[in-house]
Design an enzyme around this catalytic site. Structure first.
Site, PDB file in Angstrom:
ATOM      1  NE  ARG A 116       2.707  27.607  -4.000  1.00 48.24           N
ATOM      2  CZ  ARG A 116       3.939  27.906  -3.562  1.00 48.24           C
ATOM      3  NH1 ARG A 116       4.783  26.940  -3.261  1.00 48.24           N
ATOM      4  NH2 ARG A 116       4.296  29.155  -3.388  1.00 48.24           N
ATOM      5  CB  CYS A 121       1.366  31.169  -6.850  1.00 47.88           C
ATOM      6  SG  CYS A 121       0.489  30.012  -5.797  1.00 47.88           S
ATOM      7  CG  ASP A 142      -2.782  41.735  -4.632  1.00 48.10           C
ATOM      8  OD1 ASP A 142      -2.739  40.553  -5.002  1.00 48.10           O
ATOM      9  OD2 ASP A 142      -3.403  42.093  -3.620  1.00 48.10           O
ATOM     10  CE  LYS A 155      -6.318  39.974  -3.126  1.00 46.71           C
ATOM     11  NZ  LYS A 155      -4.962  40.198  -2.820  1.00 46.71           N
TER      12      LYS A 155
HETATM   13  C1  OXD Z   1      -3.515  37.842  -0.988  1.00 44.67           C
HETATM   14  C2  OXD Z   1      -2.770  39.110  -0.861  1.00 44.67           C
HETATM   15  O1  OXD Z   1      -3.675  37.141   0.020  1.00 44.67           O
HETATM   16  O2  OXD Z   1      -2.496  39.718  -1.895  1.00 44.67           O
HETATM   17  O3  OXD Z   1      -3.925  37.523  -2.108  1.00 44.67           O
HETATM   18  O4  OXD Z   1      -2.452  39.528   0.248  1.00 44.67           O
HETATM   19 MN    MN Z   2      -3.370  38.924  -3.668  1.00 46.17          MN
END
Ligand code: OXD
Ligand code: MN
Length: 631
Positions: free
Chosen positions: A422, A276, A293, A233
Site C-alpha cells: 500500500r 492490500c 494467502d 498464520k
Molecule cells: C492476514 C490474514 O491477516 O490473511 O494476513 O488474515
Molecule cells: Mn494473510
C-alpha cells in the site's frame, strides 16, 4: 516422555471410539503430545475427529449448539462474533519462545523459552474443564503430496474447528498412512472462559507463543482467526523455520492462473500485506484461483513448484459489492457453508457489512452488541455497522473461478512472482525486475506498506514489510532475504518478478490514480511479459509497459479507452520518492538487520546510481517516453 504408553494414561477420559481413533495413528510422539495436553487442559469431554462428513457435521452442530455461531436465513450460512477488543492479530502478544543464545532481531517479538513455557502452561492449566476438547488432523498442502506437512490441532472452540474444516484439507487418513513418519506441526488453542456473548473474556491473558524447535504453537484467551486458527498464520511461522533448514520457501502469497492468448494458463504467486489486494487479485473475473494467502514453494528438477497450503478463504468482507467482486458476491448470496464474522445482523435476518450494496440499515446487532446508526464506543469513536476486519470463511469450491489444479499433489509451476504494498507515492502500478536478485531485493525485500486494520494498532503508518511476510517471520530478516535469493540459484526457469502498486495517488491532488479493476490489466500484461510476448520500456527501476500494449489490453478486457494522459501520470518515474525509499530501507538493513546479504546493498546502490543519473538528465518526474524501448 518417559511414559511409553501415553494413550493409556488418558484412556479413562476417552470414549472407546476416541481411543481407537487415536490409537489407529501409529505415532508415539502424537500420543505423547495429546496425552500431555489432555492432562494439562483437563477437558470435560474429548472429541477426536476423522475425515468423515459425519464428524464435520458434528463440529458444525457443536458450533451452533455452543452459541459460538448462529444460523442465518440462507442454508449453510452462520454468523460468529468476537469480543469488541479481539478483532485482529495481536502482534504484541505473539512471541517466539527462544532458547538462550538465539536472537531473531528487533523486529520479531520473542521471549525466553523457559519463562514463556512456564507462563503458557500456567494459563492452560485446567482451562478446558468446562469445555470439549476437539482433536483434529489436517495436511497443510494437498493430501498425498511430498510438499505437504501434517498438522494436529487441539482446540476447545468449535468455531475454530469449523473454520479449519473449511480452510484446510482433512488429514486423518494421511496421518494413518504416514504413522511414525509424520513430521508434524502441533497447535494447542483454548478460548478460555467465555462471557455471556460466548466471547473470550480474559483478554489480558491473550497469548500466542511459538516454539519453533518443537513445531508447537500455543494460543489462549482469544477467538480471532489470525490468533487462533493454528494452521493459518501460526503454522506459517513454523513452516518458515523448517523451510530455512530445508531450502524451500513459505510465503504470504496468493496463487492463481492468469489466462493468456489461445487458452494459455500461466501461474502466478503474489505477496501483499494483509488488506492490500491479495484476495481481490486472486478473484479477478476471468482468471482462476488456487489460493489467496499462503503458498509453499519448492524446487524440483530446476523448476519451482507451488502449492496452496489451504483450500479455503478467510477473506475480508469490507467493501465487497456486486459490481467489483462479482464472484464472491455470488457465493456470499448462495446456499453453502460460509461463516460470517463481525458483520451486522439485520432485523430481517440478513447480514450487512460496510460497503455492501444498498442503504446502511438503521439498527441491528454486531460485535458491539445492539447497534444503531451513530452508536459510539467507550472512547467516543463511532462504531460502523461491521468491523473493518470482518471476514467470511468458505471453501474455495464455492467459487466458480476455482482452479482445477487446486489439489494437484505436484503443485503448479509459477511463471511470475508479484510483490505489492500500500504505497501512496512511489511505485508505479506495475513493473518487472531486471532479474531474480533485482526483483527479490528491490521489490520483495524493499517492500513497504501502510498499516491496516488486520492488526490491532494504528492504521496508515508506512512500515517496512519484506516480502509482505514480516509479521510471520521466524528466522532473522537478513537470513530470510538470503533464503529468497538462494532459492533462485540453480533454477532453469526462474519466475519473472514484478512489483505492483494499487494505491498510487496523484502528487498534487492526492486522488487515487487507478480504478479497482485496473489490476486485471496489469495481470494480463505480466502474463504476456512472462512469455516474452510484448516489449517494455527500460527505466532505472525495472521494465514498465508500453502505452500501446496497455491501451490494447484495456480495450480488450474492459472495453475501456485508456488515455495517454492517465498512462503518463501513472507510469512516470518519481525519482525523489524512489531515492528516498531506497535510502530509507537501506538504512533499516544497515542499522537493524543482522547478516543482510551484501548483494542487497550492491543492488540498491546500483539502483540509486541509475536514479541519480536519470535525474541529472531528465529532472525529478520522468515520463516513460524518456526511456528506451526494449524487446
Ligand atoms: C492476514 C490474514 O491477516 O490473511 O494476513 O488474515
Ligand atoms: Mn494473510
Amino acid at each position: 516422555m518417559a511414559d511409553s504408553k501415553p494413550l493409556d494414561r488418558i484412556k479413562s477420559r476417552l470414549s472407546p471410539e476416541a481411543y481407537q481413533r487415536l490409537a489407529a495413528i501409529q505415532n508415539p510422539e502424537l500420543h505423547a503430545f495429546v496425552a500431555k495436553y489432555v492432562e494439562i487442559c483437563n477437558p470435560a469431554r474429548i472429541f477426536v475427529c476423522t475425515d468423515s462428513e459425519e464428524d464435520k457435521a458434528f463440529i458444525r452442530e457443536e458450533a451452533i449448539r455452543s452459541g459460538e455461531e448462529r444460523p442465518l436465513k440462507m442454508p449453510g450460512h452462520t454468523l460468529h462474533y468476537e469480543h469488541y477488543d479481539d478483532q485482529g492479530r495481536d502482534k504484541e502478544h505473539t512471541k517466539f519462545l527462544l532458547p538462550p543464545g538465539v536472537d531473531l532481531g528487533p523486529d520479531i517479538g520473542a521471549m525466553d523459552k523457559e519463562e514463556g513455557l512456564a507462563e503458557i502452561h500456567g494459563i492452560l492449566k485446567d482451562i478446558m474443564k468446562d469445555h470439549t476438547m476437539y482433536i483434529l488432523f489436517f495436511t497443510l498442502g494437498p493430501t498425498n503430496s511430498e510438499f505437504s506437512i501434517p498438522a494436529v490441532q487441539i482446540t476447545d472452540s468449535p468455531y475454530v474447528a469449523h473454520s479449519e474444516h473449511l480452510l484446510y484439507r482433512s488429514g486423518y487418513e494421511d496421518w494413518r498412512r504416514l504413522g511414525e513418519k509424520a513430521r508434524f506441526f502441533r497447535f494447542v488453542h483454548s478460548e478460555g472462559e467465555l462471557d455471556e456473548r460466548k466471547n473470550s473474556k480474559n483478554l489480558h491473558l491473550r497469548r500466542m507463543y511459538i516454539d519453533n524447535e518443537n513445531s508447537t504453537v500455543y494460543s489462549t484467551n482469544t477467538q480471532y482467526g489470525g490468533n487462533t486458527i493454528g494452521l493459518k498464520k501460526l503454522a506459517m511461522r513454523l513452516a518458515i523455520f523448517r523451510a530455512e533448514k530445508e531450502g524451500w520457501l513459505t510465503e504470504h502469497m496468493l496463487l492463481m492462473g492468469v489466462h493468456g492468448p489461445a487458452g494459455r494458463v500461466t501461474y502466478f504467486t503474489g505477496a501483499f500485506p494483509s488488506m492490500c489486494g491479495k484476495t481481490s487479485t486472486a478473484m479477478i473475473p476471468g482468471e482462476t484461483i488456487l489460493g489467496d494467502d499462503i503458498a509453499y514453494l519448492f524446487k524440483k528438477n530446476g523448476r519451482v513448484r507451488a502449492v496452496n497450503v489451504e483450500k479455503g478463504m478467510f477473506g475480508i468482507i469490507e467493501g465487497i459489492n456486486s459490481v467489483d467482486d462479482v464472484i464472491v458476491w455470488k457465493a456470499l448470496h448462495s446456499p453453502g457453508e460460509i461463516i460470517f464474522s463481525n458483520v451486522l445482523l439485520c432485523e430481517d435476518g440478513t447480514v450487512y457489512w460496510n460497503g455492501k450494496d444498498g442503504p446502511v440499515p438503521e439498527r441491528g446487532y454486531n460485535h458491539s452488541g445492539e447497534w444503531w446508526k451513530g452508536k459510539k464506543d467507550a472512547k467516543g469513536k463511532e462504531i460502523p455497522p461491521s468491523h473493518k476486519n470482518a471476514r467470511f470463511t468458505l471453501d474455495l469450491s464455492l467459487l466458480e473461478n476455482v482452479s482445477p489444479r487446486l489439489h494437484d499433489p505436484e503443485g503448479v509451476e509459477p511463471a511470475g512472482f508479484i510483490y505489492g504494498g500500500r504505497d501512496s507515492d512511489t511505485w508505479m502500478p506495475v513493473r518487472q525486475a531486471f532479474d531474480w536478485d533485482h526483483g527479490i531485493i528491490t521489490m520483495g525485500a524493499f517492500l513497504e506498506s501502510e498499516t491496516t486494520a488486520a492488526t490491532l494498532g494504528k492504521e496508515g503508518v508506512r512500515e517496512f514489510n519484506p516480502m509482505s511476510n514480516l509479521d510471520f517471520l521466524s528466522v532473522p530478516i537478513g537470513r530470510y532475504v538470503g533464503m529468497n535469493l538462494d532459492f533462485g540459484k540453480g533454477l532453469t526457469h526462474p519466475p519473472a518478478i514484478f512489483g505492483v502498486n494499487y494505491f498510487l495517488r496523484d502528487l498534487e491532488t492526492g486522488k487515487w490514480l487507478n480504478d479497482k479493476t485496473d489490476k486485471a490489466i496489469w495481470l494480463k500484461w505480466m502474463e504476456l511479459r512472462a512469455h516474452g510476448d510484448v516489449g517494455a520500456i527500460q527505466t532505472p527501476v525495472g521494465y514498465i509497459p508500453k502505452y500501446e500494449d496497455l491501451r490494447r489490453l484495456f480495450k480488450e478486457v474492459h472495453g475501456k479507452e485508456y488515455t495517454k494522459e492517465d498512462y503518463v501520470k501513472q507510469f512516470s518515474l518519481r525519482v525523489p520518492q524512489f531515492l528516498a525509499k531506497t535510502r530509507r530501507v537501506m538504512e533499516i538493513y544497515r542499522t537493524t538487520v543482522a547478516n543482510t546479504p551484501p548483494v542487497l546493498f550492491q543492488v540498491a546502490e546500483a539502483e540509486i546510481a541509475r536514479l541519480e543519473k536519470a535525474r541529472a538528465e531528465h529532472g525529478d518526474i520522468i515520463p516513460p517516453d524518456k526511456f528506451p524501448v526494449v524487446a
